[in-house]
Design a protein around this motif. Structure first.
Motif, PDB file in Angstrom:
ATOM      1  N   ASP A  15      49.219  32.836  49.217  1.00  0.00           N
ATOM      2  CA  ASP A  15      50.250  33.818  48.882  1.00  0.00           C
ATOM      3  C   ASP A  15      49.951  34.439  47.524  1.00  0.00           C
ATOM      4  O   ASP A  15      49.467  33.759  46.610  1.00  0.00           O
ATOM      5  CB  ASP A  15      51.633  33.158  48.805  1.00  0.00           C
ATOM      6  N   ALA A  22      58.957  42.174  44.025  1.00  0.00           N
ATOM      7  CA  ALA A  22      58.588  42.526  45.402  1.00  0.00           C
ATOM      8  C   ALA A  22      58.309  41.256  46.202  1.00  0.00           C
ATOM      9  O   ALA A  22      58.001  40.203  45.633  1.00  0.00           O
ATOM     10  CB  ALA A  22      57.356  43.438  45.383  1.00  0.00           C
ATOM     11  N   PRO A  23      58.398  41.338  47.535  1.00  0.00           N
ATOM     12  CA  PRO A  23      58.160  40.143  48.344  1.00  0.00           C
ATOM     13  C   PRO A  23      56.751  39.589  48.171  1.00  0.00           C
ATOM     14  O   PRO A  23      55.811  40.306  47.816  1.00  0.00           O
ATOM     15  CB  PRO A  23      58.359  40.658  49.787  1.00  0.00           C
ATOM     16  N   SER A 272      53.136  41.499  52.998  1.00  0.00           N
ATOM     17  CA  SER A 272      54.422  41.016  52.491  1.00  0.00           C
ATOM     18  C   SER A 272      55.545  41.254  53.502  1.00  0.00           C
ATOM     19  O   SER A 272      56.676  40.822  53.279  1.00  0.00           O
ATOM     20  CB  SER A 272      54.767  41.703  51.163  1.00  0.00           C
ATOM     21  N   ARG A 273      55.219  41.923  54.595  1.00  0.00           N
ATOM     22  CA  ARG A 273      56.218  42.200  55.641  1.00  0.00           C
ATOM     23  C   ARG A 273      55.592  41.947  57.017  1.00  0.00           C
ATOM     24  O   ARG A 273      55.396  42.855  57.810  1.00  0.00           O
ATOM     25  CB  ARG A 273      56.719  43.648  55.536  1.00  0.00           C
TER      26      ARG A 273
END
Length: 327
Positions: A15, A22-23, A272-273
């Motif tokens: 990650d 932000a994610p 991130s999505r």
């Protein structure tokens, strides 16, 4: 980890925190992958799919957020001393030899650098000469005092390979090893990698977006999409009878591919999505064309994440439709 695996990536996740709240971007999202002794594995996928981040994780350049890397039966530790010993056995070959060679250094110094970093106690000159010779630069002494700008692109890539070989590694990680070379030289470098495997028993992970390269060099291929391996198996099986729609699309644009190319809609999603369900479903031509619905799996494609593939090397695919139509 299989008994014959030299390196095993087990449940690795990487990650990267987002900027200004932000994610989190999940560049690698649960990957298992074994590389056996003497085996060449091609890791393929579009730019941004996570393949270079995965390669950096198994080199110890990025510490996984979760999971682990096991080499020769021992988990990789991230202390300076452990990493130094590990990197003597696992060497990186970069795609751009011009960028990875110091223009001020001679070929001799470029190849000897690894020996000096790791405290080689033997005959440095003999080791450098042998590495250059193995990389196809003969007679090696003729190249000792040359600088990178005096060499062709293929010769520079051979110097980079010699710099890796001089430490007598067991595994090479080659990131797009021929991407910057002319077509006439690409075959020579691929033949060199195959010869090194035959002569030295080297294992290799070749990171590439080029399925044609994978066909020419690899024993096994792992296809990566949005941080996860979605299809894997022997190179002949995967590239002649691809089961995942993403693999089919990648193969369809090769010049020798039969039929019309599959044009994927849009760009790869933002890591991130990650979409719900199958991470490929928003771009999947099988789902868009109604074939997944006819097979009774369209809801699963949109709502259920396929299982993570294990690293054993057996032919596997992470696709609800492929399992429905082939069992």
């Amino acid at each position: 980890m299989s008994a014959s695996a030299l390196l095993s990536v087990q449940g690795v996740r990487v990650d990267f925190p987002g900027r200004r709240g932000a994610p989190v971007a999940r560049a690698v999202d649960g990957v298992d992958l074994d590389i056996r002794r003497g085996e060449i594995v091609a890791l393929v996928g579009e730019s941004g799919c996570g393949k270079t981040t995965l390669a950096r994780a198994l080199l110890g350049l990025v510490e996984p957020t979760a999971g682990r890397v096991v080499f020769d039966g021992r988990p990789l530790r991230y202390s300076g001393r452990s990493l130094k010993a590990y990197r003597r056995r696992v060497q990186l070959v970069l795609q751009d030899p011009s960028g990875s060679l110091n223009p001020r250094h001679t070929v001799y110094d470029a190849v000897a650098e690894g020996l000096r970093v790791h405290g080689h106690g033997g005959d440095e000159r003999a080791a450098v000469a042998e590495a250059l010779s193995r990389a196809g630069l003969r007679p090696p002494e003729r190249f000792f005092l040359r600088h990178p700008h005096e060499l062709s692109g293929g010769q520079r890539q051979r110097v980079v390979i010699a710099g890796a070989l001089v430490l007598e590694p067991e595994l090479l990680v080659a990131d797009e090893p021929v991407a910057s070379l002319d077509a006439s030289v690409r075959g020579e470098i691929l033949a060199l990698l195959l010869r090194l495997r035959a002569e030295l028993g080297l294992s290799a992970l070749v990171v590439t977006h080029d399925l044609g390269l994978a066909w020419n060099i690899a024993d096994r291929v792992a296809v990566m999409y949005l941080g996860r391996i979605v299809e894997t198996g022997a190179v002949e099986r995967v590239l002649t009878a691809p089961r995942h729609p993403y693999t089919q699309a990648l193969l369809s644009v090769l010049p020798e591919a039969p039929g019309e190319p599959v044009i994927l809609a849009g760009e790869p999603p933002d890591p991130s999505r990650v979409p719900s369900g199958c991470r490929f479903h928003a771009r999947c031509h099988i789902l868009a064309g109604g074939e997944a619905d006819r097979a009774g799996v369209s809801q699963a494609c949109r709502g259920r994440d396929p299982e993570i593939l294990d690293g054993s090397g057996a032919a596997q695919v992470a696709c609800h439709w492929a399992h429905a139509v082939t069992g």
